[in-house]
Design a protein around this motif. Structure first.
Motif, PDB file in Angstrom:
ATOM      1  N   ARG A  24       0.789  -1.125  -0.248  1.00  0.00           N
ATOM      2  CA  ARG A  24       0.372  -0.430  -0.251  1.00  0.00           C
ATOM      3  C   ARG A  24       0.916   1.456  -0.348  1.00  0.00           C
ATOM      4  NH1 ARG A  24      -3.219  -2.978  -1.647  1.00  0.00           N
ATOM      5  NH2 ARG A  24      -5.095  -3.870  -0.652  1.00  0.00           N
TER       6      ARG A  24
ATOM      7  N   PRO B 147      -8.451  -5.096  -3.552  1.00  0.00           N
ATOM      8  CA  PRO B 147      -9.031  -3.421  -4.559  1.00  0.00           C
ATOM      9  C   PRO B 147      -8.295  -3.014  -3.312  1.00  0.00           C
ATOM     10  CG  PRO B 147     -10.664  -4.835  -4.945  1.00  0.00           C
ATOM     11  CD  PRO B 147     -10.199  -5.828  -3.800  1.00  0.00           C
ATOM     12  N   VAL B 148      -7.747  -1.871  -4.558  1.00  0.00           N
ATOM     13  CA  VAL B 148      -7.412  -0.378  -3.047  1.00  0.00           C
ATOM     14  C   VAL B 148      -8.986   0.382  -3.700  1.00  0.00           C
ATOM     15  CG1 VAL B 148      -5.798   1.856  -2.801  1.00  0.00           C
ATOM     16  CG2 VAL B 148      -5.087  -0.687  -3.902  1.00  0.00           C
ATOM     17  N   GLU B 149      -9.313   0.193  -3.895  1.00  0.00           N
ATOM     18  CA  GLU B 149     -11.090   1.211  -4.219  1.00  0.00           C
ATOM     19  C   GLU B 149     -11.641   0.940  -3.504  1.00  0.00           C
ATOM     20  OE1 GLU B 149      -9.541   0.893  -7.923  1.00  0.00           O
ATOM     21  OE2 GLU B 149      -9.719  -0.875  -6.698  1.00  0.00           O
ATOM     22  N   LEU B 150     -11.344  -0.251  -2.109  1.00  0.00           N
ATOM     23  CA  LEU B 150     -12.497  -1.158  -1.155  1.00  0.00           C
ATOM     24  C   LEU B 150     -12.223   0.393   0.413  1.00  0.00           C
ATOM     25  CD1 LEU B 150     -12.711  -4.240  -0.968  1.00  0.00           C
ATOM     26  CD2 LEU B 150     -14.339  -3.071  -1.141  1.00  0.00           C
ATOM     27  N   GLU B 151     -11.153   0.456   0.750  1.00  0.00           N
ATOM     28  CA  GLU B 151     -10.343   1.450   1.590  1.00  0.00           C
ATOM     29  C   GLU B 151      -9.774   2.742   1.023  1.00  0.00           C
ATOM     30  OE1 GLU B 151      -5.927   0.446   2.427  1.00  0.00           O
ATOM     31  OE2 GLU B 151      -5.563  -1.421   0.838  1.00  0.00           O
ATOM     32  N   GLU B 152     -10.220   3.203  -0.134  1.00  0.00           N
ATOM     33  CA  GLU B 152     -10.421   4.656  -0.360  1.00  0.00           C
ATOM     34  C   GLU B 152     -11.748   4.586  -0.800  1.00  0.00           C
ATOM     35  OE1 GLU B 152      -9.534   5.264  -5.093  1.00  0.00           O
ATOM     36  OE2 GLU B 152      -7.486   4.985  -4.564  1.00  0.00           O
ATOM     37  N   ALA B 153     -12.737   3.975   0.264  1.00  0.00           N
ATOM     38  CA  ALA B 153     -14.190   3.884  -0.194  1.00  0.00           C
ATOM     39  C   ALA B 153     -14.073   4.414   1.472  1.00  0.00           C
ATOM     40  CB  ALA B 153     -15.542   3.107  -0.867  1.00  0.00           C
TER      41      ALA B 153
ATOM     42  N   VAL C  14     -13.139   7.574   2.472  1.00  0.00           N
ATOM     43  CA  VAL C  14     -14.204   8.290   2.103  1.00  0.00           C
ATOM     44  C   VAL C  14     -15.118   8.635   3.437  1.00  0.00           C
ATOM     45  CG1 VAL C  14     -16.166   9.713   0.247  1.00  0.00           C
ATOM     46  CG2 VAL C  14     -13.766   9.082  -0.265  1.00  0.00           C
TER      47      VAL C  14
END
Length: 274
Positions: A95, A163-169, A172
């Motif tokens: 990460r 997926p990095v998108e899970l952490e970004e969500a 947010v």
């Protein structure tokens, strides 16, 4: 044709399973035999004269309770420390981008290729300089150092597939980095943690070499070293040794039974995500 190949494949798998399982069966079978039957030149595939005396002799052997406690303390400590450090290290490697990241990964990979006996002298000298010889904490650190390369590399494969998108969500929504690691990454990488904990458990539980070299005081011996006490200058107590080995293997079997489902999931997921 397809049915014939399937039958042949199943027969081959059954043969391999038989070859792997037979030594374990023979150990358990021998543990229930009296000494005369154990040393008999004619193999007995079932204990004709069934006895529990070998187990009684093994449990009555001096040092069993003490060494069992040492093994449990060291093994549990190694598993906990290894998965925590490996999880944090693998998270940082997947990460974050930092100087020396690639070199660190190459170093981890190289360390996995080094034969374990080659590490005895360097680790011994390092523990001696740190005044950790003949110390359970020093033995625990040694095992952690041995299992970390594999656990870090394996967990990196699991985390790389998340997926990095899970952490970004989650960010947010206001989640902190610690909350993300505990509530998002940890549940998803749990099968990988189980798989790596099995490796750490087996390494710490079964090791004889480092426990014998590092621990000079008998009060710090673990069960693998205790097993050697069945062989003396007057001979070997084969019945007690086999019974003790059977008892020694039980915790590994129980641990595998408890985590079997997660272990299969972890091995499968690691195969496609790494």
């Amino acid at each position: 044709m397809a049915r014939g190949r399937r039958i042949g494949t199943n027969a081959m798998a059954a043969l391999f399973c038989l070859v792997w399982v037979f030594p374990v069966y023979w150990m358990v079978n021998t543990a229930f035999k009296p000494r005369g039957d154990i040393l008999s030149p004619t193999p007995q595939f079932l204990p004709v004269h069934f006895t529990l005396g070998n187990f009684a002799d093994a449990l009555a052997k001096p040092g069993f309770t003490r060494d069992l406690l040492n093994s449990v303390v060291v093994t549990v400590s190694v598993v906990l420390l290894a998965i925590v450090v490996a999880f944090l290290a693998a998270t940082a490697l997947t990460r974050f981008r930092f100087f020396g990241r690639r070199s660190f990964l190459i170093g981890v990979l190289i360390l996995q290729m080094v034969p374990v006996p080659a590490l005895v002298i360097p680790l011994f000298l390092g523990l001696k300089s740190a005044h950790l010889l003949n110390n359970l904490f020093g033995l625990t650190l040694t095992y952690v150092a041995l299992v970390l390369p594999f656990t870090i590399w394996t967990l990196r494969g699991f985390l790389h597939g998340i997926p990095v998108e899970l952490e970004e969500a989650a960010m947010v929504d206001g989640a902190t980095r610690g909350r993300i690691m505990g509530s998002v990454l940890l549940p998803l990488v749990l099968p990988g943690l189980i798989a790596t904990s099995v490796f750490a458990f087996i390494t710490a539980w079964n090791d004889f070499l480092f426990a014998y070299v590092i621990m000079k005081d008998q009060s710090g011996y673990t069960l693998p070293v205790w097993l050697v006490s069945f062989s003396t200058s007057t001979g070997t107590d084969y019945g007690g040794l086999i019974a003790a080995s059977t008892l020694f293997a039980l915790p590994v079997v129980v641990f595998f039974a408890l985590v079997q489902r997660h272990l299969v999931e972890g091995m499968t997921a690691g195969a496609v995500k790494g």
